[in-house]
Scaffold this active site. Structure first.
Site, mmCIF file in Angstrom:
data_model
loop_
_atom_site.group_PDB
_atom_site.id
_atom_site.type_symbol
_atom_site.label_atom_id
_atom_site.label_comp_id
_atom_site.label_asym_id
_atom_site.label_seq_id
_atom_site.Cartn_x
_atom_site.Cartn_y
_atom_site.Cartn_z
ATOM 1 N N THR A 20 -38.508 -6.802 -65.696
ATOM 2 C CA THR A 20 -39.367 -7.948 -65.921
ATOM 3 C C THR A 20 -38.926 -9.112 -65.062
ATOM 4 O O THR A 20 -37.936 -9.751 -65.333
ATOM 5 C CB THR A 20 -39.323 -8.365 -67.389
ATOM 6 O OG1 THR A 20 -39.681 -7.243 -68.160
ATOM 7 C CG2 THR A 20 -40.272 -9.500 -67.662
ATOM 8 N N GLU B 211 -30.721 -14.929 -70.467
ATOM 9 C CA GLU B 211 -30.775 -16.022 -71.437
ATOM 10 C C GLU B 211 -29.575 -15.965 -72.380
ATOM 11 O O GLU B 211 -29.377 -14.978 -73.096
ATOM 12 C CB GLU B 211 -32.083 -15.961 -72.215
ATOM 13 C CG GLU B 211 -33.280 -16.286 -71.345
ATOM 14 C CD GLU B 211 -34.616 -16.015 -72.003
ATOM 15 O OE1 GLU B 211 -35.622 -16.527 -71.501
ATOM 16 O OE2 GLU B 211 -34.656 -15.284 -73.007
ATOM 17 N N ASN C 35 -34.828 -17.607 -77.779
ATOM 18 C CA ASN C 35 -36.062 -16.864 -77.957
ATOM 19 C C ASN C 35 -36.716 -17.123 -79.313
ATOM 20 O O ASN C 35 -37.918 -16.909 -79.460
ATOM 21 C CB ASN C 35 -35.796 -15.378 -77.727
ATOM 22 C CG ASN C 35 -35.706 -15.074 -76.245
ATOM 23 O OD1 ASN C 35 -36.710 -14.960 -75.560
ATOM 24 N ND2 ASN C 35 -34.493 -14.977 -75.735
ATOM 25 N N LYS D 2 -37.495 -14.498 -59.785
ATOM 26 C CA LYS D 2 -37.251 -15.193 -61.041
ATOM 27 C C LYS D 2 -37.109 -14.172 -62.149
ATOM 28 O O LYS D 2 -37.646 -13.063 -62.071
ATOM 29 C CB LYS D 2 -38.371 -16.190 -61.369
ATOM 30 C CG LYS D 2 -39.767 -15.605 -61.573
ATOM 31 C CD LYS D 2 -40.060 -15.030 -62.934
ATOM 32 C CE LYS D 2 -39.792 -16.014 -64.051
ATOM 33 N NZ LYS D 2 -40.064 -15.347 -65.386
#
Length: 393
Positions: A184, A265, A388, A173
């Site tokens: 990350t 994103e 974000n 993920k």
């Protein structure tokens, strides 16, 4: 996808998130070798310290993963909650008293919020009923680890050694807060090819260096990064097929790694940066990472703007010496800069080529050295800023 023998999987909604699946369990039917690579961030989640204290290991039986809460910056209570999760899984699996250290823990989600332990404990008590070895169970587990991801990320490989077939299956993920060293994300990789703790540790480290450590979205390193490999015991350095296993593991991890910035994103492009001609691989890697983290480069790709000076100038502040007169640049196969001189090109055509392709390839030569490296990143769009800015509100 053919799954390796000896594992069961489950993914359920336990209530950490309002509606989406948020608890995963991966179980080995017997004692398992485990090795992992974890975030280098000094601010790290309780699960990272827990896993580091256990791996490399020779008697791991399960990995439990929750999404929706990072259990990071949660102090001593966070450490107690992490241990309670491991103990709860060990108890539900009937591993015996004091077997919590046979269970690894991964968490992902918002930082600084206490873990909702009553909810998590109810989930741990229930998830065992969903464990199965079929593909549908693996997919459910791969879904329940997601946060802002748009889709499940899985990969697999199969190979034969002396007439025996072995398999690798992996889930990951990650879509935001993606920064190298290591990148990350979370990844769980299972195989039925045998290992010792030392061979598993070496294998996962090489694979991560060739994959997850070569991606970014915005360069922000998380508190919860982890990639963990589970394998049956009994392997040694001399086990036949070790080089083939490493090749397949590297390929599986690279396939997953590419999926993360592709799903970045708000992303509309996957950017592949290839640097060659540097004095060393390390120098080339530093240049590639610097280009990949440049917001000006990323926004140019997002807008299909062939403003190639941003790429060359980003290479120039990477802290790696090179001669500008030896620098050449190609963007999606279109030559823009050669040996320090700009080349005539069609800006409209170049813009259209960027816009119409999901993947953008930047190829930069900085000299005549043998050093080369690659890096994958995403473009930077207004949707990234919006997502974000609103993430916790």
């Amino acid at each position: 996808m053919n799954l390796p023998d000896g594992y069961r999987f489950a993914g359920i909604h336990c209530g950490i998130k309002p509606a989406l699946p948020d608890l995963t369990l991966v179980v080995s039917d017997g004692p398992c070798v485990a090795a992992g690579v974890y975030t280098t961030n000094l601010v790290r989640a309780a699960c990272i310290d827990w896993n580091r204290s256990i791996t490399p290991a020779v008697d791991v039986r399960a990995i439990v993963v929750n999404s929706g809460n990072a259990n990071a910056c949660t102090g001593r209570q966070g450490a107690r909650d992490n241990e309670a999760m491991a103990d709860g899984v060990a108890s539900e699996l009937g591993l015996g008293p004091g077997a919590g250290r046979k269970v690894l823990v991964l968490s992902t989600g918002v930082i600084g919020r206490p873990m909702p332990m009553e909810t998590v404990q109810r989930g741990i008590a229930a998830i065992g009923r969903s464990l199965a070895s079929e593909l549908a169970a693996f997919q459910a587990a791969a879904t329940a680890i997601l946060t802002t991801d748009h889709s499940r990320k899985t990969a697999s490989a199969e190979f034969s050694v002396d007439g025996q077939t072995f398999r690798i299956a992996a889930m990951a993920k990650g879509a935001g807060m993606i920064g190298p060293a290591m990148a990350t994300m979370l990844a769980v990789i299972v195989t039925d090819y045998p290992h010792s703790p030392s061979t598993a540790d070496g294998a996962i480290r090489e694979a991560v260096d060739q994959s997850f450590n070569r991606i970014s979205v915005e360069g922000h390193m998380s508190t919860n990064d982890a990639a963990i490999l589970l394998a049956p015991t009994g392997g040694t350095d001399a086990t036949p097929g070790r080089a083939v296993f490493q090749e397949r593991l590297n390929a599986v991890c690279l396939e997953l790694a590419r999926m993360i910035p592709t799903d970045g994103e708000g992303a509309t492009h996957l950017i592949e940066i290839r640097v060659r001609g540097a004095s060393s691989d390390q120098a080339a890697d530093r240049i590639a990472r610097t280009i990949g983290l440049s917001n000006l480069v990323k926004t140019a790709v997002a807008g299909a703007d062939p403003n190639w000076g941003r790429i060359v100038s980003a290479a120039g502040f990477a802290g790696v010496p090179f001669e500008v007169g030896q620098v050449s640049l190609t963007l999606n196969g279109i030559h823009l800069f050669e040996n320090g001189e700009p080349l005539p090109f069609d800006p409209g055509l170049t813009s259209r080529v960027i816009r119409e392709k999901r993947e953008t390839l930047i190829e930069l030569s900085v000299g005549h050295g043998s050093g080369a490296a690659w890096h994958y990143t995403s473009d930077l769009t207004a949707d990234y800023v919006r997502l974000n800015a609103e993430y916790t509100t």
